[in-house]
Structures are given as C-alpha cells and as structure tokens.
Design a protein around this motif. Structure first.
Motif, PDB file in Angstrom:
ATOM      1  N   THR A 118      45.359  39.997  38.338  1.00 54.00           N
ATOM      2  CA  THR A 118      45.694  38.563  38.365  1.00 54.00           C
ATOM      3  C   THR A 118      44.705  37.733  37.551  1.00 54.00           C
ATOM      4  OG1 THR A 118      44.420  38.170  40.380  1.00 54.00           O
ATOM      5  CG2 THR A 118      46.756  38.755  40.643  1.00 54.00           C
ATOM      6  N   LEU A 119      43.744  38.397  36.897  1.00 53.46           N
ATOM      7  CA  LEU A 119      42.730  37.702  36.104  1.00 53.46           C
ATOM      8  C   LEU A 119      42.984  37.913  34.618  1.00 53.46           C
ATOM      9  CD1 LEU A 119      39.522  38.829  38.060  1.00 53.46           C
ATOM     10  CD2 LEU A 119      40.916  36.783  38.449  1.00 53.46           C
ATOM     11  N   SER A 120      42.571  36.936  33.826  1.00 52.61           N
ATOM     12  CA  SER A 120      42.603  37.133  32.378  1.00 52.61           C
ATOM     13  C   SER A 120      41.483  38.102  32.008  1.00 52.61           C
ATOM     14  CB  SER A 120      42.392  35.794  31.659  1.00 52.61           C
ATOM     15  OG  SER A 120      41.050  35.349  31.854  1.00 52.61           O
ATOM     16  N   ASP A 121      41.505  38.608  30.785  1.00 57.57           N
ATOM     17  CA  ASP A 121      40.434  39.507  30.339  1.00 57.57           C
ATOM     18  C   ASP A 121      39.076  38.815  30.438  1.00 57.57           C
ATOM     19  OD1 ASP A 121      42.291  41.469  29.818  1.00 57.57           O
ATOM     20  OD2 ASP A 121      42.307  41.150  27.636  1.00 57.57           O
ATOM     21  N   ARG A 122      39.042  37.563  30.061  1.00 55.62           N
ATOM     22  CA  ARG A 122      37.780  36.809  30.115  1.00 55.62           C
ATOM     23  C   ARG A 122      37.310  36.629  31.561  1.00 55.62           C
ATOM     24  NH1 ARG A 122      36.338  31.218  26.964  1.00 55.62           N
ATOM     25  NH2 ARG A 122      34.221  31.080  27.765  1.00 55.62           N
ATOM     26  N   GLU A 123      38.226  36.305  32.465  1.00 52.27           N
ATOM     27  CA  GLU A 123      37.870  36.148  33.872  1.00 52.27           C
ATOM     28  C   GLU A 123      37.373  37.472  34.461  1.00 52.27           C
ATOM     29  OE1 GLU A 123      40.892  32.633  35.438  1.00 52.27           O
ATOM     30  OE2 GLU A 123      41.676  34.667  35.117  1.00 52.27           O
ATOM     31  N   ALA A 124      38.041  38.562  34.093  1.00 56.29           N
ATOM     32  CA  ALA A 124      37.621  39.874  34.596  1.00 56.29           C
ATOM     33  C   ALA A 124      36.213  40.205  34.115  1.00 56.29           C
ATOM     34  CB  ALA A 124      38.610  40.960  34.154  1.00 56.29           C
ATOM     35  N   GLN A 125      35.912  39.903  32.857  1.00 56.87           N
ATOM     36  CA  GLN A 125      34.576  40.171  32.327  1.00 56.87           C
ATOM     37  C   GLN A 125      33.539  39.271  33.006  1.00 56.87           C
ATOM     38  OE1 GLN A 125      33.560  42.699  30.400  1.00 56.87           O
ATOM     39  NE2 GLN A 125      31.534  41.962  30.927  1.00 56.87           N
ATOM     40  N   GLN A 132      27.605  42.176  38.731  1.00 59.08           N
ATOM     41  CA  GLN A 132      26.494  43.030  38.299  1.00 59.08           C
ATOM     42  C   GLN A 132      25.163  42.310  38.505  1.00 59.08           C
ATOM     43  OE1 GLN A 132      26.817  46.372  36.962  1.00 59.08           O
ATOM     44  NE2 GLN A 132      24.699  46.272  37.632  1.00 59.08           N
ATOM     45  N   ARG A 133      25.130  41.021  38.225  1.00 60.62           N
ATOM     46  CA  ARG A 133      23.901  40.248  38.414  1.00 60.62           C
ATOM     47  C   ARG A 133      23.502  40.217  39.889  1.00 60.62           C
ATOM     48  NH1 ARG A 133      24.037  34.179  36.656  1.00 60.62           N
ATOM     49  NH2 ARG A 133      24.935  35.144  34.813  1.00 60.62           N
ATOM     50  N   VAL A 134      24.457  39.977  40.766  1.00 55.44           N
ATOM     51  CA  VAL A 134      24.173  39.962  42.200  1.00 55.44           C
ATOM     52  C   VAL A 134      23.718  41.350  42.650  1.00 55.44           C
ATOM     53  CG1 VAL A 134      25.231  39.715  44.497  1.00 55.44           C
ATOM     54  CG2 VAL A 134      25.727  38.038  42.704  1.00 55.44           C
ATOM     55  N   TYR A 135      24.419  42.387  42.199  1.00 50.03           N
ATOM     56  CA  TYR A 135      24.070  43.767  42.567  1.00 50.03           C
ATOM     57  C   TYR A 135      22.654  44.100  42.114  1.00 50.03           C
ATOM     58  CZ  TYR A 135      24.356  48.830  42.981  1.00 50.03           C
ATOM     59  OH  TYR A 135      24.120  50.131  43.317  1.00 50.03           O
ATOM     60  N   ASP A 136      22.337  43.791  40.868  1.00 47.93           N
ATOM     61  CA  ASP A 136      21.001  44.083  40.331  1.00 47.93           C
ATOM     62  C   ASP A 136      19.917  43.347  41.114  1.00 47.93           C
ATOM     63  OD1 ASP A 136      22.198  45.680  38.414  1.00 47.93           O
ATOM     64  OD2 ASP A 136      21.973  44.211  36.789  1.00 47.93           O
ATOM     65  N   ASP A 137      20.197  42.110  41.487  1.00 50.11           N
ATOM     66  CA  ASP A 137      19.215  41.353  42.256  1.00 50.11           C
ATOM     67  C   ASP A 137      18.987  41.985  43.628  1.00 50.11           C
ATOM     68  OD1 ASP A 137      17.501  38.945  42.714  1.00 50.11           O
ATOM     69  OD2 ASP A 137      18.990  38.609  44.300  1.00 50.11           O
ATOM     70  N   LEU A 138      20.056  42.456  44.251  1.00 46.63           N
ATOM     71  CA  LEU A 138      19.920  43.087  45.557  1.00 46.63           C
ATOM     72  C   LEU A 138      19.232  44.443  45.460  1.00 46.63           C
ATOM     73  CD1 LEU A 138      23.385  42.178  47.101  1.00 46.63           C
ATOM     74  CD2 LEU A 138      21.157  41.188  47.679  1.00 46.63           C
ATOM     75  N   GLU A 139      19.342  45.117  44.331  1.00 45.77           N
ATOM     76  CA  GLU A 139      18.697  46.410  44.118  1.00 45.77           C
ATOM     77  C   GLU A 139      17.207  46.267  43.807  1.00 45.77           C
ATOM     78  OE1 GLU A 139      19.768  49.999  43.766  1.00 45.77           O
ATOM     79  OE2 GLU A 139      20.917  48.994  45.340  1.00 45.77           O
ATOM     80  N   ALA A 140      16.830  45.104  43.289  1.00 43.72           N
ATOM     81  CA  ALA A 140      15.427  44.874  42.914  1.00 43.72           C
ATOM     82  C   ALA A 140      14.542  44.892  44.160  1.00 43.72           C
ATOM     83  CB  ALA A 140      15.293  43.527  42.199  1.00 43.72           C
TER      84      ALA A 140
END
Length: 150
Positions: A118-125, A132-140
C-alpha cells in the motif's frame, strides 16, 4: 480518539507477519523460526554450532534444542557432536533442507512486497530507512541519561 503507540503497532505487525508466515510454511512442515535457522545455516556453509544458532536467534539453549529437535524429526537438519567443543552440537543441513530452501527462495521477497504493497516505492524506502535507524539505535550500547546530554 487516542493515538496508538508505535510499539503497539510494531508488535501487532510482527505478530500478523509471523502468523501469516507460519500458515504459509505449514505445508512444508516448517515455521518462520525454523526457516530463520535454515537461512542462518545456509549462510554459514550448511552447518553451525548450536551455540551460534542460540546467539543468532537470541534465545536460550533449551529453546534452540526444541527447535532443532523438531527440525531433526522433519528431516531438515542433523545434529552431530561438535569436533571443536565436545559438550556442544554441530547442526548440519540435510538435502531435504536444501531442496525446500530452493522452493522458498521467493518467500522473503514476496512477503516483503506484501508488507509494503500500500506504499509507494519512496514511502517504502523511507519506512525502511526510519526503521533501520530505530533498530540501530536500540542495538547500540545503552547511553546513560547523563552521557546522552554531554
């Protein structure tokens, strides 16, 4: 109406994805978690120590032992003594696992496409980048309140 918490939405999405994947994989005699084990083993040359699987999945020894036992019963893996660690086990893919792996090669891309249909290519990216940013912050390593302000 109150806004739904992001954590609640993420948990709900995860639960729905897992349930759908488990239903899709049932005819192969696998679960999503078992597929994660198969993928991990394949990327490690077809074998890995049970301890490595525990670390990869982030679960306890008894949990992995149960997963491996069910996969052995299904004919997907064999468990052998680990030559490097006499107390450990080496988990090895079988030919059946490789055959099923070839059949499931499109499974992840198809589910990814379903997730963002239901997302455009830009929205999906953008979604991918933000998650990924949230995940990386939680992994730090945890930052202390004092250290975060410094």
């Amino acid at each position: 109406m109150d806004e739904v918490h992001i954590g609640f939405l993420l948990k709900g999405i995860h639960d729905k994805l897992r349930a759908r994947a488990d239903a899709d994989l049932k005819d192969k005699g696998l679960t999503l978690t078992q597929c994660r084990v198969l993928g991990f083993l394949e990327t490690n040359g077809g074998a890995a120590a049970q301890k490595e699987i525990e670390r990869h999945l982030g679960v306890s020894h008894p949990t992995v032992r149960g997963i491996i036992a069910r996969m052995e019963q299904g004919g997907f893996v064999e468990s052998r003594p680990d030559a490097q660690d006499k107390r450990g086990r080496q988990i090895v893919l079988t030919e059946k696992a490789y055959a099923v792996g070839r059949q499931l090669a499109s499974f992840i891309p198809e589910n990814e496409a379903r997730l963002v249909r239901t997302l455009s290519d830009r929205e999906a990216q953008t979604l991918r980048t933000l998650l990924q940013r949230v995940y990386d912050d939680l992994e730090a390593p945890a930052k202390t309140e004092k250290g975060a302000d410094a």
